[in-house]
Scaffold this motif. Structure first.
Motif, mmCIF file in Angstrom:
data_model
loop_
_atom_site.group_PDB
_atom_site.id
_atom_site.type_symbol
_atom_site.label_atom_id
_atom_site.label_comp_id
_atom_site.label_asym_id
_atom_site.label_seq_id
_atom_site.Cartn_x
_atom_site.Cartn_y
_atom_site.Cartn_z
ATOM 1 N N THR A 367 53.456 61.141 41.249
ATOM 2 C CA THR A 367 54.091 59.622 42.073
ATOM 3 C C THR A 367 53.979 59.639 42.801
ATOM 4 N N HIS A 370 50.886 58.288 45.128
ATOM 5 C CA HIS A 370 51.206 57.475 44.871
ATOM 6 C C HIS A 370 51.777 56.818 46.498
ATOM 7 N N HIS A 809 47.813 50.813 39.483
ATOM 8 C CA HIS A 809 49.768 50.738 39.321
ATOM 9 C C HIS A 809 50.519 49.441 39.641
ATOM 10 N N ASP A 814 49.311 47.180 33.850
ATOM 11 C CA ASP A 814 48.445 47.743 35.007
ATOM 12 C C ASP A 814 47.161 47.783 34.763
ATOM 13 N N THR A 838 42.800 53.616 43.307
ATOM 14 C CA THR A 838 44.254 53.752 43.297
ATOM 15 C C THR A 838 44.773 55.199 43.913
#
Length: 891
Positions: A367, A370, A809, A814, A838
């Motif tokens: 997470t 990202h 995402h 998604d 991504t």
């Protein structure tokens, strides 16, 4: 003479000899339970038999009475020793009061025996009788005689009962010893019983005659049944002291023997367990009885309930066979593994907790990766676009530093993601060719501004014959250099940090080299007693350094592991004194890509050969580096460490083609030197006779209004390619090699003309949409935009697309779900190529995306070169798939 002879004396002598020899034999083994008591009993028997032998040989009353008292002494010793034997042999115990009373009566008897002439309690009315020529003692027993006689009978029978009970509860193969002892005692004690209770009158005392057959039985016990031998005792000791529960079953499945641990397990004494069927003892575990009722051999794990507590045991069942090989029973061993099982469960729970924590950490890192990569996509994307525009040298250099710093931040993010793999030893290194000098110089560029802020000189020197390009992991090498150089700058207040690189051939067949890096500083140094712990995780030389300088102490530990993975090592040298600093060394093993491109000067140098140059640099390291470079290009160079030295050289009339001058000279006479150079040029009527090249520091490179006075500019740390380009500009040998952004833009735009594609961009982040649109515009593409997977499906329903750049995402739907629905809903002829976009960078992401039906994969931040390459490959593959689909449809 008062001696006489009778043949019966030899029986007494034989009994005395046998008993005496057995007493000595047993006494030598007195440490074995029962041996000391048996020796005392046999000593009493020997004294008894010897006393009656002498009684038989004497013919006078006084001599006969004396030796009769000696025989009585042996009898008094033998009887209590008999009971002691039974108690010691069976490991039984008597209370202190019982032992006191048991010893009191024999003591009184001894006193009574030797004083019987005065009171007649043992012998009453003593006189001699004559049969032929043989004289013997005739007496009437006194009251104490019968007291001790019945007392002795009670002790003997008590001993027999103790031995019999012990034999009954012993296994069959262990009953021989107590039985043979019982037989020997009964035979030995039968003489007094026959003599006193038969009513027959014997001219001699026959009580000790039975010691001969009794002694022979005891001999059998000693040698045939190994009485008082250490091996059976050791076996019994081991059997009883075993922590494992041991149960012996006979042919009828009855308990023949049981050790102390098993008694504790069954919660009952051995007397209650031996002889009982096993089913009675394990009535609460009928399933175990049914499972192992007839099993002669097994190895299993079972659970037995003890006081409502479940205990786990390792069960082993083995057959017991006699000498003929017939099974006569079973041996059951129960090893308690409850603690081990609990520990295994605890470890399993701990492992599960660790896996959950690791999974949570992985999800958190994914997470965070990202979330960090999303803005980094914009930073690097826009920086790349800026570099494609027309920029001056300062702007381009600053933009490149921003780009390199952003890429370094991405590297740090990847390091965080790979940290767990480094700890577990599962880190995989890349093996790609890269420019060694560029790797070092780019790392120095990242730290140049920090060095300039602190006023620290940052320099690098690559030795000759060092491979220019090697095979390895450039990211990990840059990480080690970044850690070491960063530490050098952190702990240095003034002075310099110098990086040196050299290469040594190792294997000519594979072009293998050992590359040696050194990072030297003039900082605070490291105490010698802390050098050994320096490369441990989360370690600092001093706790105070953490508060003053910051840092986690993890960089050196990671550097050590990385250098080891690269086939090298890392170490440090320091005298622990401020100002002398430290020198870190590390090596790696790498294969050279091209050995012809070795040396510091891997740039053309023919045009510079023979040119004259003056270098004015106050820092000796920079001066040495500059001199080495220009001399390797065969230039004629003069050096000066101050403005005054440089002016003296000019006044001496040295030949001069150009000059390199440091703008941070300590005497502040740089302007005077420039004016003097301009005067010399004016006298020769040639303004460009003495072109000047300025040396500045990053962040302090503003030449104010004097930029026109310099033909070129160098920044610290000095790079050979930058120096070569500056000298070319100064001598007007060739124009500076500058790339034309417009020409590159036109080349990129031709891609869309050569390979037209209808592109749909699926991206929810508005900034990332703009970045991707700008990058695609560089290639000549103008995509449609969708904010989530639902909009992708709607767009595909309206028109066909060749390529979808699919973010993973997105809200509402998604990229993974959208890809699956696209592959399911649309026919093969309308299937677009889908490229995953991504910000995740976890191991296995590429394989996971491709398995979901995507054609390719790109990680953020996007780069023009990578995007164009992937678009080209995807377009070719997509065209082939469309052709195949058309052929299949036609058939």
């Amino acid at each position: 003479m008062h001696w006489q002879y009778a043949p019966i004396v030899w029986i007494y002598v034989t009994g005395a000899v046998l008993a005496g020899w057995m007493a000595i034999y047993a006494w030598r083994r007195r440490t074995i339970p029962g041996a000391a008591a048996f020796a005392l009993m046999q000593a009493g028997a020997a004294l008894w038999a010897a006393g009656y032998a002498l009684v038989t040989c004497r013919s006078d009353l006084s001599g006969i009475v004396f030796f009769a008292n000696v025989a009585w002494t042996g009898a008094v010793i033998e009887v209590p020793a008999c009971l002691a034997l039974g108690l010691q042999f069976t490991n039984s115990r008597l209370s202190r009061r019982a032992l006191l009373w048991q010893a009191l009566l024999p003591a009184i008897t001894l006193v009574v025996v030797w004083t019987s002439n005065f009171h007649g309690l043992i012998r009453h009315s003593v006189y001699l009788q004559t049969v032929g020529s043989f004289k013997f003692l005739e007496r009437t027993p006194g009251a104490w005689y019968w007291v001790y006689f019945f007392y002795s009978i009670c002790l003997v029978f008590a001993t027999v009962i103790i031995l019999a009970r012990y034999a009954r509860r012993s296994p069959r193969w262990r009953r021989g010893q107590p039985i043979i002892l019982t037989i020997g005692l009964l035979i030995s004690c039968s003489g007094p019983l026959i003599y006193n209770l038969s009513g027959l009158r014997f001219p001699v005392d026959i009580s000790s005659i039975m010691f001969v057959p009794g002694g022979l039985v005891f001999m059998v016990a000693l040698f045939r049944y190994r009485l008082f031998h250490v091996a059976p005792i050791a076996r019994d000791t081991i059997f009883e002291s075993m922590k494992d529960s041991v149960i012996v079953l006979d042919e009828q499945n009855r308990i023949a023997d049981i050790n102390f641990a098993a008694c504790r397990l069954l919660q009952r004494p051995a007397e209650e367990a031996i002889g009982r069927p096993a089913e009675n003892l394990f009535a609460s575990q009928p399933e175990l009885i049914n499972r192992y009722r007839t099993t002669t051999e097994a190895h299993d794990e079972i659970v037995i309930g003890i006081n409502e507590v479940q205990a786990c045991f390792d069960l082993r069942i083995s057959p017991i066979r006699d000498r003929q090989g017939q099974t006569i029973g079973r041996l059951i061993v129960l090893h308690d593994i409850t603690r081990r099982k609990r520990a295994e469960k605890e470890l399993q729970r701990a492992k599960q907790a660790a896996e959950d924590a690791s999974r949570a950490k992985g999800e958190f890192l994914a997470t965070m990766s990202h979330e960090i990569r999303t803005p980094m996509n914009a930073v690097l994307g826009m920086t790349g676009l800026i570099l494609e525009t027309e920029l001056n040298d300062d702007q381009r250099e600053m933009a490149q530093i921003v780009r390199i710093s952003g890429e370094s931040l991405l590297t740090i993010i990847n390091d965080i993601l790979d940290f767990s793999k480094i700890e577990s030893g599962k880190l995989d290194l890349e093996r790609q060719p890269f420019d060694l000098r560029a790797c070092v110089e780019e790392t120095l560029d990242l730290l140049a501004s920090k060095a300039a802020e602190k006023g620290i000189n940052l320099a690098c020197f690559v030795a000759d014959h060092t491979p220019a390009r090697i095979m390895g992991d450039v990211t990990r090498l840059r990480q080690i250099l970044f850690n070491l150089i960063g530490n050098g700058l952190k702990f240095t207040e003034r002075g310099e940090v110098v990086v040196s690189v050299s290469g040594t051939p190792k294997d000519p067949a594979t072009l293998g080299h050992e590359i040696h890096f050194t990072v030297s500083d003039t900082g605070i140094g490291i105490p010698e007693d802390r050098l050994s712990s320096l490369f441990q995780s989360f370690n600092q030389v001093d706790a105070s350094t953490t508060r003053k300088y910051g840092g986690t102490g993890l960089g050196l530990a990671i550097s050590k592991r990385l250098s080891t993975l690269m086939g090298g090592d890392i170490w440090v040298e320091s005298q622990g004194m401020r100002g002398l600093g430290s020198t870190f060394h590390f090596t790696i093993s790498a294969d050279a890509v091209d050995t012809e491109q070795c040396g510091a000067q891997h740039v053309p140098s023919l045009e510079l050969e023979g040119k004259h140059l003056l270098i004015v640099e106050h820092h000796p390291t920079n001066l040495r580096i500059l001199m080495d470079y220009v001399q390797s290009w065969k230039m004629v160079a003069s050096a000066a460490s101050s403005i005054s030295e440089a002016l003296d050289l000019l006044r001496q009339g040295i030949r001069l083609g150009a000059a390199i001058v440091d703008m941070q000279l300590p005497d502040g006479g740089c302007a005077a030197f420039v004016q003097e150079m301009q005067k010399n040029a004016a006298r020769r009527d040639n303004v460009n006779s003495f072109p000047l090249i300025a040396i500045t520091h990053v962040g302090r490179g503003n030449l104010d209004g004097r930029r026109s006075q310099f033909a070129a500019q160098l920044t610290i740390p000095i790079k050979p390619s930058q120096l070569y380009s500056a000298l070319n500009n100064a001598f007007h040998i060739r124009p500076a090699q500058t790339s034309s952004p417009s020409s590159r833009n036109s080349t990129l735009r031709k891609m869309a003309e050569q390979m037209p594609l209808r592109i749909l961009l699926a991206e929810d982040n508005a900034i990332n949409q703009k970045v991707a649109q700008h990058i695609l515009a560089r290639l000549g593409y103008y995509p449609d935009v969708a904010a989530n997977g639902l909009e992708v499906l709607d767009a595909l329903a309206r028109q066909a697309y060749d390529v979808i750049l699919m973010d993973m995402h997105m809200p509402e739907m998604d990229g993974m779900q959208a890809t699956k629905l696209v592959r399911m809903r649309f026919p093969q002829s309308q299937q677009p190529a889908i490229i995953a976009l991504t910000a995740d960078a976890m191991q296995g992401d590429r394989e996971r995306f491709l398995a979901a039906g995507m054609d390719n994969y790109l990680s953020k931040p996007l780069r023009v070169e990578e995007l164009s390459e992937v678009l080209a490959l995807t377009a070719v593959q997509h065209s082939r798939n469309q052709i195949k689909a058309a052929i299949v449809g036609s058939h």
